[in-house]
Design an enzyme around this catalytic site. Structure first.
Site, PDB file in Angstrom:
ATOM      1  N   ARG A  46      77.300  37.947   3.376  1.00 30.95           N
ATOM      2  CA  ARG A  46      77.084  36.970   2.279  1.00 30.95           C
ATOM      3  C   ARG A  46      76.246  35.658   2.976  1.00 30.95           C
ATOM      4  NH1 ARG A  46      78.902  40.281   0.510  1.00 30.95           N
ATOM      5  NH2 ARG A  46      76.917  40.357  -0.141  1.00 30.95           N
ATOM      6  N   TYR A  61      81.716  38.751   5.170  1.00 33.71           N
ATOM      7  CA  TYR A  61      81.044  37.373   5.187  1.00 33.71           C
ATOM      8  C   TYR A  61      79.781  37.273   5.861  1.00 33.71           C
ATOM      9  CZ  TYR A  61      85.259  36.072   2.829  1.00 33.71           C
ATOM     10  OH  TYR A  61      86.072  35.971   1.847  1.00 33.71           O
ATOM     11  N   GLY A 106      79.987  26.884 -14.749  1.00 32.93           N
ATOM     12  CA  GLY A 106      79.776  28.181 -14.204  1.00 32.93           C
ATOM     13  C   GLY A 106      81.014  28.536 -13.725  1.00 32.93           C
ATOM     14  N   THR A 107      82.461  28.441 -14.158  1.00 34.20           N
ATOM     15  CA  THR A 107      83.426  29.033 -13.604  1.00 34.20           C
ATOM     16  C   THR A 107      84.240  29.517 -14.871  1.00 34.20           C
ATOM     17  OG1 THR A 107      85.566  28.345 -12.622  1.00 34.20           O
ATOM     18  CG2 THR A 107      84.322  26.448 -14.042  1.00 34.20           C
ATOM     19  N   SER A 108      85.016  30.688 -14.269  1.00 35.24           N
ATOM     20  CA  SER A 108      85.704  31.316 -15.577  1.00 35.24           C
ATOM     21  C   SER A 108      87.254  30.544 -15.643  1.00 35.24           C
ATOM     22  CB  SER A 108      86.041  32.750 -15.006  1.00 35.24           C
ATOM     23  OG  SER A 108      86.662  32.850 -13.841  1.00 35.24           O
ATOM     24  N   GLN A 118      83.913  25.253  -6.046  1.00 39.12           N
ATOM     25  CA  GLN A 118      84.626  26.496  -5.703  1.00 39.12           C
ATOM     26  C   GLN A 118      83.790  27.349  -4.687  1.00 39.12           C
ATOM     27  OE1 GLN A 118      86.995  28.221  -8.889  1.00 39.12           O
ATOM     28  NE2 GLN A 118      86.002  26.636  -9.967  1.00 39.12           N
ATOM     29  N   ASN A 119      82.239  26.886  -4.707  1.00 38.28           N
ATOM     30  CA  ASN A 119      81.534  27.770  -4.082  1.00 38.28           C
ATOM     31  C   ASN A 119      81.418  27.524  -2.391  1.00 38.28           C
ATOM     32  OD1 ASN A 119      81.001  28.822  -6.748  1.00 38.28           O
ATOM     33  ND2 ASN A 119      79.003  27.409  -6.765  1.00 38.28           N
ATOM     34  N   VAL A 120      81.110  28.786  -1.982  1.00 39.01           N
ATOM     35  CA  VAL A 120      81.301  28.522  -0.499  1.00 39.01           C
ATOM     36  C   VAL A 120      79.926  28.388   0.103  1.00 39.01           C
ATOM     37  CG1 VAL A 120      83.417  29.546  -0.126  1.00 39.01           C
ATOM     38  CG2 VAL A 120      81.299  31.129   0.066  1.00 39.01           C
ATOM     39  N   HIS A 143      87.101  25.720  -1.586  1.00 36.38           N
ATOM     40  CA  HIS A 143      87.295  27.148  -1.012  1.00 36.38           C
ATOM     41  C   HIS A 143      86.628  27.063   0.159  1.00 36.38           C
ATOM     42  CE1 HIS A 143      88.579  28.286  -5.328  1.00 36.38           C
ATOM     43  NE2 HIS A 143      89.479  27.621  -4.705  1.00 36.38           N
TER      44      HIS A 143
HETATM   45  N1  APR Z   1      75.052  29.462 -15.209  1.00 35.15           N
HETATM   46  C1  APR Z   1      76.427  29.268 -15.629  1.00 35.15           C
HETATM   47  N2  APR Z   1      77.420  30.063 -15.541  1.00 35.15           N
HETATM   48  C2  APR Z   1      76.994  31.334 -15.129  1.00 35.15           C
HETATM   49  C3  APR Z   1      75.913  31.954 -15.039  1.00 35.15           C
HETATM   50  C4  APR Z   1      74.857  30.950 -15.089  1.00 35.15           C
HETATM   51  N3  APR Z   1      73.575  31.485 -15.036  1.00 35.15           N
HETATM   52  N4  APR Z   1      76.229  33.256 -14.952  1.00 35.15           N
HETATM   53  C5  APR Z   1      77.527  33.517 -15.072  1.00 35.15           C
HETATM   54  N5  APR Z   1      78.213  32.450 -15.497  1.00 35.15           N
HETATM   55  C6  APR Z   1      79.721  31.993 -15.528  1.00 35.15           C
HETATM   56  C7  APR Z   1      80.414  33.316 -15.860  1.00 35.15           C
HETATM   57  O1  APR Z   1      80.224  33.304 -17.367  1.00 35.15           O
HETATM   58  C8  APR Z   1      81.646  32.892 -15.618  1.00 35.15           C
HETATM   59  O2  APR Z   1      82.478  32.209 -16.432  1.00 35.15           O
HETATM   60  O3  APR Z   1      80.095  31.812 -14.295  1.00 35.15           O
HETATM   61  C9  APR Z   1      81.489  31.948 -14.280  1.00 35.15           C
HETATM   62  C10 APR Z   1      82.012  32.772 -12.982  1.00 35.15           C
HETATM   63  O4  APR Z   1      83.263  33.086 -12.959  1.00 35.15           O
HETATM   64  P1  APR Z   1      83.934  33.524 -11.597  1.00 35.15           P
HETATM   65  O5  APR Z   1      83.232  34.711 -11.194  1.00 35.15           O
HETATM   66  O6  APR Z   1      85.408  33.809 -11.911  1.00 35.15           O
HETATM   67  O7  APR Z   1      83.674  32.504 -10.621  1.00 35.15           O
HETATM   68  P2  APR Z   1      84.648  31.311 -10.201  1.00 35.15           P
HETATM   69  O8  APR Z   1      85.441  30.892 -11.445  1.00 35.15           O
HETATM   70  O9  APR Z   1      83.814  30.326  -9.404  1.00 35.15           O
HETATM   71  O10 APR Z   1      85.787  31.794  -9.349  1.00 35.15           O
HETATM   72  C11 APR Z   1      86.844  31.159  -8.674  1.00 35.15           C
HETATM   73  O11 APR Z   1      87.366  32.936  -7.483  1.00 35.15           O
HETATM   74  O12 APR Z   1      87.273  34.929  -5.933  1.00 35.15           O
HETATM   75  C12 APR Z   1      87.611  33.249  -6.070  1.00 35.15           C
HETATM   76  O13 APR Z   1      87.333  31.777  -4.378  1.00 35.15           O
HETATM   77  C13 APR Z   1      86.583  32.811  -5.330  1.00 35.15           C
HETATM   78  O14 APR Z   1      85.902  30.340  -5.726  1.00 35.15           O
HETATM   79  C14 APR Z   1      86.170  31.622  -6.398  1.00 35.15           C
HETATM   80  C15 APR Z   1      87.106  31.700  -7.384  1.00 35.15           C
END
Ligand code: APR
Length: 233
Positions: free
Chosen positions: A57, A54, A170-172, A87-89, A105
């Site tokens: 980071r 951290y 931007g989240t999976s 979800q971003n820190v 988070h």
């Molecule tokens: N713009 C938008 N989205 C993007 C970009 C971009 N330039 N680049 C990548 N992505 C997308 C990817 O396609 C993916 O779907 O961002 C997403 C990132 O997914 P993850 O890495 O899984 O992140 P997230 O969903 O925020 O993870 C959730 O997991 O590890 C934990 O606590 C941590 O908050 C985090 C949580």
């Protein structure tokens, strides 16, 4: 009356600021197994590794800048009553000027007492195991690790329920409970999902407007439409 816009942001939101996402790197997070650096078990096993992780980071964040996407969201405050649930820190939404941000988070630039979790301090330098607060308590990063409760979840759910517009960005959509938040949106809400590689589960949402673009470009594309709709809906 001003319409309510709620944004649910994930790691992809900050990707264009140079901060790596989690799952794009193949399960590794900056070279680490996520469970080693982001779980209570990892902390108990090797606190020095976790602190170091951290600390790195935090240094990286202090060198990063908000990107176009963060800026567009801050500008949308002129047209909507907005809440960002992230979800971003990192603090990039705040640095771009967004005023109402819920960190599901936790926050990288804060630490808290190990004994009394409510005692939270701002922290911008390295955190060492010998550091103490004024009460003499040892400290840990103010981060919600895997397996830990998400104290802001209830507040976030209530905000989503009230939204006229939701942007998921931007989240999976793999980490719960955060990923379940969009399920609380009203049937009347207009919901967008901006992600260059949208999660497959998105296809099962009938009325979701999927924009397969990066954060900055995707927000640029929907901005005018959103503002126009916000005025007439
Ligand atoms: N713009 C938008 N989205 C993007 C970009 C971009 N330039 N680049 C990548 N992505 C997308 C990817 O396609 C993916 O779907 O961002 C997403 C990132 O997914 P993850 O890495 O899984 O992140 P997230 O969903 O925020 O993870 C959730 O997991 O590890 C934990 O606590 C941590 O908050 C985090 C949580």
């Amino acid at each position: 009356m001003e319409k309510k816009l709620v944004v649910l942001s994930g790691a992809g939101m900050s990707a264009e600021s140079g901060i790596n996402t989690f799952r794009d790197a193949g399960g590794l997070w900056e070279g680490h197994d996520v469970m080693e650096v982001a779980s209570p078990e990892g902390w108990h096993k090797n606190p020095e590794l976790v602190l170091d992780f951290y600390n790195q980071r935090r240094k990286q964040l202090l060198e990063a800048k908000p990107n176009l996407g963060h800026q567009i969201l801050a500008d949308l405050q002129n047209d909507f009553k907005m809440t960002i649930i992230t979800q971003n820190v990192d603090d990039l939404h705040e640095r771009a000027g967004s005023q109402n941000v819920i960190h599901l988070h936790g926050e990288l630039l804060k630490v808290r007492s190990l004994q009394t979790p409510e005692l939270v301090l701002d922290w911008t330098t390295d955190l060492k195991s010998s550091d103490r607060n004024e009460q003499g308590d040892a400290l840990r990063p103010h981060i919600v690790w895997f397996g830990e409760a998400v104290p802001e979840m209830e507040r976030a759910i209530n905000v989503v329920k009230e939204a006229d517009f939701v942007i998921v960005i931007g989240t999976s959509l793999q980490v719960y409970p955060a990923a379940s938040l969009m399920d609380y949106a009203s049937d009347l809400a207009v919901v967008y999902y901006i992600d260059p590689n949208p999660a497959p589960v998105a296809a099962t949402y009938q009325h979701l407007k999927i924009i397969p673009e990066k954060a900055g470009r995707g927000l640029q594309m929907i901005k005018e439409e959103l503002i126009n709709w916000g005025q007439i809906v």
